[in-house]
Design a protein around this motif. Sequence first.
Motif, short mmCIF file in Angstrom:
data_model
loop_
_atom_site.label_atom_id
_atom_site.label_comp_id
_atom_site.label_asym_id
_atom_site.label_seq_id
_atom_site.Cartn_x
_atom_site.Cartn_y
_atom_site.Cartn_z
N LYS A 323 -23.32 -32.38 17.25
CA LYS A 323 -23.90 -33.00 16.07
C LYS A 323 -22.94 -34.10 15.63
O LYS A 323 -21.72 -33.90 15.62
CB LYS A 323 -24.07 -31.98 14.94
N LYS A 325 -21.64 -37.22 12.91
CA LYS A 325 -21.53 -37.46 11.48
C LYS A 325 -20.55 -38.61 11.26
O LYS A 325 -19.59 -38.77 12.01
CB LYS A 325 -21.03 -36.19 10.79
N ASP A 365 -20.48 -29.73 9.77
CA ASP A 365 -21.04 -29.62 8.43
C ASP A 365 -19.96 -29.39 7.37
O ASP A 365 -20.13 -29.76 6.21
CB ASP A 365 -22.06 -28.47 8.38
#
Length: 416
Positions: A323, A325, A365
Motif C-alpha cells: 500500500k 502513501k 496506516d
Amino acid sequence: MDKLMNNHWVMKIIALLLALMLYLSVNIDNPTSPKQPPVSPLFPTASTDTATLTDIPVRTYFDQENLVVTGVPETVNVTLEGPTNSLVKARQLKDFEIFAELTELNQGTHRIELRHKNVAEDLDVSINPSVVTVSVQEKVTRDFPVEVDFINQSKMKEGYTTDQPIVQPNVVRVTGAREVIEKISTLKARVNLQDAEETVKEESKVTVYDRDGNILPLEIDPTVVDVTVPITSPSKSVPFKIARKGELPEGLSISSIEPNPNEVTVYGPQDVIDQLEFIDGVEVDLSKIKEDTVLKVDVPVPDGAKAVSPKKLEINIDVDEDKEKVIQEVPIQTIGLGEEKDLEFVEPAIQTVDLNVAGAPSVIDELDASDIELFVNLADLGDGEHNVPIEVNGPQNVTWSLPNDEVKVKISSQSS
C-alpha cells in the motif's frame, strides 16, 4: 714264599694295606687336631643345605559361598632344610603349597596353624608365621548407590560449573562379612576436574568408606564405573540482529517479522561473553518468501564462544500486498555544519520534502512524519553551493522514494 713275594699283584695289595694302616694310625693319634681334615668315610653321605623362600602365597580352604575369612596372610616365608638335590628342586619349581584349613571351623575367631603339602619327604619345613589368628564370619551381599567425589573442583576454569553427574551403573554390589557391611557409609567414584571446561568422561574405581572416612576392604562388583560430569560454561543471554538478503516479490511487503525466542544464550569463556552485546549474522532470505512463512534459521556461534542455545530460531514472517502513501512536508535536518557557518536551502527553497512510502497496510496506516527522519550531512563542506544527498532513516518493512535524492544548499561564513 719266594714265589708269592715275586708276584707283582701280591706286592701291590700289601702296599695298599700298609698305606691304609699308616693313614689310620696318623688320624687316631691326632683326633682333635684343628689342622687335620676329618676322616672321609669310605662311603660318603649326601650333603645337606638350608634355604629360605620369601613371599610364598597362602591358600585358604573354607566355605567361600557362605563365609568370609580374614586374618590369613597373603604370603609367608618358608625355610627348607635337607639334601641339596631336593632343596634345589623345591626352590626352582616351588610346586609345594602352604595353606590354611578352615573348612571345619565355626563362625568366630580362631588361632590356626598353617600347613604344607607336596613338599619332598626328605625336607624339613618351617613356616613364618606358622600360627595366625583368623576370623570366620557370615558372607553378606548388598547393593549400594555410587556417589561422585569431585577432586580439584576449585581449579576448574573461571566461571565453569558442574551439573548433575551421571554414573553407569549407578548401583554396585558389595560383598563381605556382615559386621563390615554394616559399617558402610558411602561408596564413591572420584573424578578430577582440574582445568575442566567441557564435559568430563572418566572410568573411576569405586571405593567403600565407613562413617569415619576409612576405606573398607570389601569385594565390589563392578569395581570400576563410567562417570560423566556435564560442565556448564559461563553464559549470557543476548539479542540478535536479523540480516535480510534478497528482496520480496514485487507488490509484497513485510507486515511483521517476529523471531522466537527473542534472545539466545551464549556459552563460552568469561572474558568472551563479557564483551558480547548481541549476535550478528542471523540471515533471512526474502527472495524465497511469497506468503506468510515460518523460517528455521541457524544461530551462528560468536568468535571465541563455545556454543549457543538454541542452535536454531523460528522466525515468523507475515506478508501483505503493498500500500502506498505520501507523507507531506517531512522536515530535512542538518548535521555537521560548523558553528561559524550559515546555511541556505537553494533547491528546494523550503527545508521539507514530500516522501512516498510503501508497505503492508497495517504498517503504512500507522505511519506519519514523526516516524521518518530526513537529514543531510554537511561535515567538511566549505563555503559555496553544494549538492548533498538526502539520507532517510525510517522503520523496517517500509520502502520509500523521494522527488529528488539531493538538495542544493549554500554555505557561507558568518561575518565577524
